[in-house]
Design a protein around this motif. Sequence first.
Motif, PDB file in Angstrom:
ATOM      1  N   TRP A 326       1.016  -1.026   0.340  1.00  0.00           N
ATOM      2  CA  TRP A 326      -0.173  -0.235  -0.055  1.00  0.00           C
ATOM      3  C   TRP A 326       1.012   1.140  -0.395  1.00  0.00           C
ATOM      4  O   TRP A 326       2.018   1.496   1.032  1.00  0.00           O
ATOM      5  N   ARG A 328       0.254   5.238   0.023  1.00  0.00           N
ATOM      6  CA  ARG A 328      -0.785   7.161   0.257  1.00  0.00           C
ATOM      7  C   ARG A 328      -0.717   8.061  -0.457  1.00  0.00           C
ATOM      8  O   ARG A 328       0.815   8.306  -0.490  1.00  0.00           O
ATOM      9  N   ASN A 354      -3.948  11.315   1.715  1.00  0.00           N
ATOM     10  CA  ASN A 354      -3.901  10.479   2.377  1.00  0.00           C
ATOM     11  C   ASN A 354      -5.289   9.343   1.823  1.00  0.00           C
ATOM     12  O   ASN A 354      -5.265   8.337   2.955  1.00  0.00           O
ATOM     13  N   THR A 355      -5.537   9.375   0.814  1.00  0.00           N
ATOM     14  CA  THR A 355      -6.134   8.048   0.015  1.00  0.00           C
ATOM     15  C   THR A 355      -4.955   6.926   0.056  1.00  0.00           C
ATOM     16  O   THR A 355      -4.148   6.558  -0.505  1.00  0.00           O
ATOM     17  N   PRO A 356      -4.684   5.700   0.272  1.00  0.00           N
ATOM     18  CA  PRO A 356      -4.260   4.749   0.454  1.00  0.00           C
ATOM     19  C   PRO A 356      -5.045   3.905  -0.672  1.00  0.00           C
ATOM     20  O   PRO A 356      -6.081   4.265  -1.951  1.00  0.00           O
ATOM     21  N   VAL A 384       3.102   9.669  -3.997  1.00  0.00           N
ATOM     22  CA  VAL A 384       2.634   8.630  -3.286  1.00  0.00           C
ATOM     23  C   VAL A 384       4.240   8.298  -2.130  1.00  0.00           C
ATOM     24  O   VAL A 384       4.901   8.547  -2.776  1.00  0.00           O
ATOM     25  N   ALA A 387       3.274   3.092   2.801  1.00  0.00           N
ATOM     26  CA  ALA A 387       2.102   3.757   3.687  1.00  0.00           C
ATOM     27  C   ALA A 387       2.602   2.613   5.013  1.00  0.00           C
ATOM     28  O   ALA A 387       2.198   3.094   6.107  1.00  0.00           O
ATOM     29  N   LEU A 392      -0.200   6.820   8.697  1.00  0.00           N
ATOM     30  CA  LEU A 392      -0.449   8.013   8.706  1.00  0.00           C
ATOM     31  C   LEU A 392      -0.444   8.645  10.498  1.00  0.00           C
ATOM     32  O   LEU A 392      -0.020   9.402  10.782  1.00  0.00           O
ATOM     33  N   GLY A 427      -3.725   5.216   5.570  1.00  0.00           N
ATOM     34  CA  GLY A 427      -4.677   6.011   5.424  1.00  0.00           C
ATOM     35  C   GLY A 427      -6.548   6.025   5.100  1.00  0.00           C
ATOM     36  O   GLY A 427      -6.605   4.967   6.187  1.00  0.00           O
ATOM     37  N   GLN A 433     -10.839   3.552   7.909  1.00  0.00           N
ATOM     38  CA  GLN A 433      -9.793   4.043   7.592  1.00  0.00           C
ATOM     39  C   GLN A 433      -8.656   2.880   7.769  1.00  0.00           C
ATOM     40  O   GLN A 433      -9.461   1.531   8.356  1.00  0.00           O
TER      41      GLN A 433
END
Length: 449
Positions: A326, A328, A354-356, A384, A387, A392, A427, A433
């Motif tokens: 992943w 982010r 913060n979108t994974p 990006v 993650a 986060l 993310g 989440q």
Amino acid sequence: MPLRSVRTPLYCLCFLLLLSACGKQQTLQAIFQKTTPHETYARRLRQSGLDQTALGRDWLAAADRALRDSLVVTLPFQETGFFRADQARAAAYRYAVREGETVRISLTLDAGADVRVFLDAFELSPDNAPPRFISSADTAAATFSYVAEDDRQHLLRVQPELLRTGRYTLSIQREPSLAFPVQGKNDVAVGSFWGVDRDAGTRRHEGIDIFAKRGTPVVAVAPGLITRVNDTPRGGKVVWLADTEHGQHLYYAHLDQQLVQAGQTVQIGDTLGLVGNTGNARTTPPHLHFGIYRGGRGAVDPFPFVRRADEMPAAPRTSAERLGQWVRVREKRADLRLSPAAKGTATLASLVRNTPLLVVGSQTDYYRVEHPGGQIGYIAARSVVSAAAEPLRRELLAAATNLIKLPQAGIPPFDTLPARTNVVILGEVAGFQLISSAAGVVGWAAKAG
């Protein structure tokens, strides 16, 4: 049972054994009807009744969806990709080709990858008719090529068998379908191209002019039969070669000398004549006018037939270690694109910080990623961060927390983390989440409050 919920090795083993057994059962239709490796595998799914399970349905649906929903790439192209055992996916790449180009497709698997991958090439119709099948292969013969019959968009579908995980590297390159007609030269020597004005605009150039010293050998670009050797006012000393393999006639004009006779059979590289400037080329430097005439079409542009092969595509500069991991979005906004290019390509979605995203491909300066909503596209690597390496935040769960596979309401949990479990938040998207526990369990949970 949905594919993403299949977790037991025993179930997987039973499934694969069943599918293997089905492969040994050949009907008369299978014996006499030639099918592609992909079609054979799909037929075995149906014969075993597995097309009635969520597992089989997902695989067949992914194959059909790939023919309608593809990413756009420019040739030459190279990408490292990743398949997940817990999802039935098919990657699809759309690219433009010119008539006469040879398209070479190659797929290699990482060492130790135990997965069979199906490759199928299709021609797309401008009137949205169903794609026309061109050629196919699987990892038993992971390199194949075909000659483009028209200026069209083509599509390559890449799909693994079920319940397999692995990395692969895919490359798509163009090569000439014919040899070059002037000995010791290449397409750099072409000085006049298809379609330029001739005779004050009353006609168009129906070929290419290849400039070389007088007396340079002109050679056969394909095996075939010499059909005409004559002298004409426009072409001067000319030779016609019938290329029966490709259904076309090759025209060599303005020769200084003709060194073959009508009825003679020639092979690639045989000398047909010498470069000159006879006919209406008497006032120009010596050159060969080379033309191609195809059955039912007349003259076509010869350049794609003889242009140099693409150089090997640049190796991905992005981190291949992120495949299957992943990332982010680090910026306030970032575009999810249809193609791995900054300009001239459609934007599929505008993603917020913060979108994974799950990395499923690594290509030059872009990652091919899967959005939590299922959409596939390209995002610039600079947009990006990892993650896992840069979570986060870290949290201590205040209460027992259910984990689900997708950030959607109403999905049953696949696991539950007890209260006071240490987790990292990878993310966030749409009120959910992405959580990772110390034990490596990753899933979605609704945000508290």
